[in-house]
Enzyme design. Structure first.
Site, mmCIF file in Angstrom:
data_model
loop_
_atom_site.group_PDB
_atom_site.id
_atom_site.type_symbol
_atom_site.label_atom_id
_atom_site.label_comp_id
_atom_site.label_asym_id
_atom_site.label_seq_id
_atom_site.Cartn_x
_atom_site.Cartn_y
_atom_site.Cartn_z
ATOM 1 N N SER A 1 0.839 -1.203 0.000
ATOM 2 C CA SER A 1 0.000 0.000 0.000
ATOM 3 C C SER A 1 0.869 1.246 0.000
ATOM 4 C CB SER A 1 -0.894 -0.005 1.242
ATOM 5 O OG SER A 1 -1.518 1.256 1.430
ATOM 6 N N TYR B 1 -3.285 -1.573 9.341
ATOM 7 C CA TYR B 1 -3.157 -2.020 7.957
ATOM 8 C C TYR B 1 -1.775 -1.699 7.395
ATOM 9 C CZ TYR B 1 -4.177 -2.209 2.910
ATOM 10 O OH TYR B 1 -4.155 -2.494 1.574
#
Length: 253
Positions: free
Chosen positions: A145, A158
């Site tokens: 990400s 996350y």
């Protein structure tokens, strides 16, 4: 006649994984995709891949159920033998994931453990279990990400897990290189999919703000990511190894 190549895409029934699977099929690969619960969606992707002239099948896999990994690997080998008369495949795309925007002070141990299982622990050990069946000259693509590079409030869990995956990928590139297996990371920026539907698709203000961060003036689409993953699973990318490729439209943070 060219040898058939096979890619396994976890979480390939929807969102980014769906387009990764379709992009790989367009490159001439056969596809095995996994789904957590939505078999109908997975079966629809299989049909779309078959319409492109490639073989495909779907298998259930819950990355949060760590104890189920061994059974998944056994089921995978059975399907490889049945459909392709082999016990090996060429590319592993570790895409399966879950999303949530939770402020640091509200993160629970239960949520943390689920993110740990889905995004790191199961990726680590599933890949280890699959390694004997990954062909020499093949590769691993891990999905990370953009939030490992720029901080987005609510993403502490996350992004932390994705940061661990990025470090792990460097080690895989080093340790698996002698086996002829490459390992790379693709790190998407803001993407409009059902994965983060509430954050982008149904929030015009947020979508406009995120689009403004990119010099290209928009948020990403699934097609923007799938094509890069598919490229890494080709001979054209055979000299790319141990790299983090951010696909975020040039966001500077």
């Amino acid at each position: 006649m060219n040898e058939t190549r096979i890619a396994l895409v976890t979480g390939g029934s929807r969102g980014l994984g769906r387009d990764m699977a379709l992009s790989l099929a367009r490159k001439g690969l056969d596809i095995i995709l996994t789904y957590r619960s939505k078999k109908e969606e997975a079966d629809e992707v299989v049909k779309q891949i078959e319409a492109l002239g490639r073989k495909a099948l779907s298998l259930p896999l819950d990355m949060n159920a760590f104890s189920s990994l061994e059974a998944f690997v056994k089921a995978l080998i059975i399907e490889l033998k049945t459909v392709w008369q082999t016990e090996a495949f060429d590319y592993l795309v570790n895409n399966a994931g879950m999303g949530a925007t939770v402020p640091f002070e509200k993160v629970t141990e239960t949520l943390f453990d689920e993110f740990l299982n889905v995004h790191f622990k199961s990726v680590y050990f599933l890949t280890q279990k699959l390694l004997p069946h990954l062909k020499e000259g093949g590769g691993i693509v891990n999905i990370s990400s953009g939030t490992t590079r720029f901080a987005n409030p609510g993403y502490s869990v996350y992004a932390s897990m994705k940061g661990a995956i990025e470090v792990l990928t460097k080690y895989w590139a080093k340790e698996l290189g002698p086996k002829g297996i490459r390992a790379n990371v693709v790190a998407p920026g803001p993407v409009e999919t059902d994965f983060n539907n509430a954050a982008i698709r149904s929030n015009p203000q947020m979508k406009e703000r995120l689009a403004g961060l990119s010099p290209l003036g928009r948020v990403g689409t699934a097609e923007d990511i799938g094509s890069v993953v598919a490229f890494l699973c080709t001979d054209e990318a055979k000299w790319i190894n141990g790299q983090r490729i951010e696909v975020s439209g040039g966001i500077n943070g």
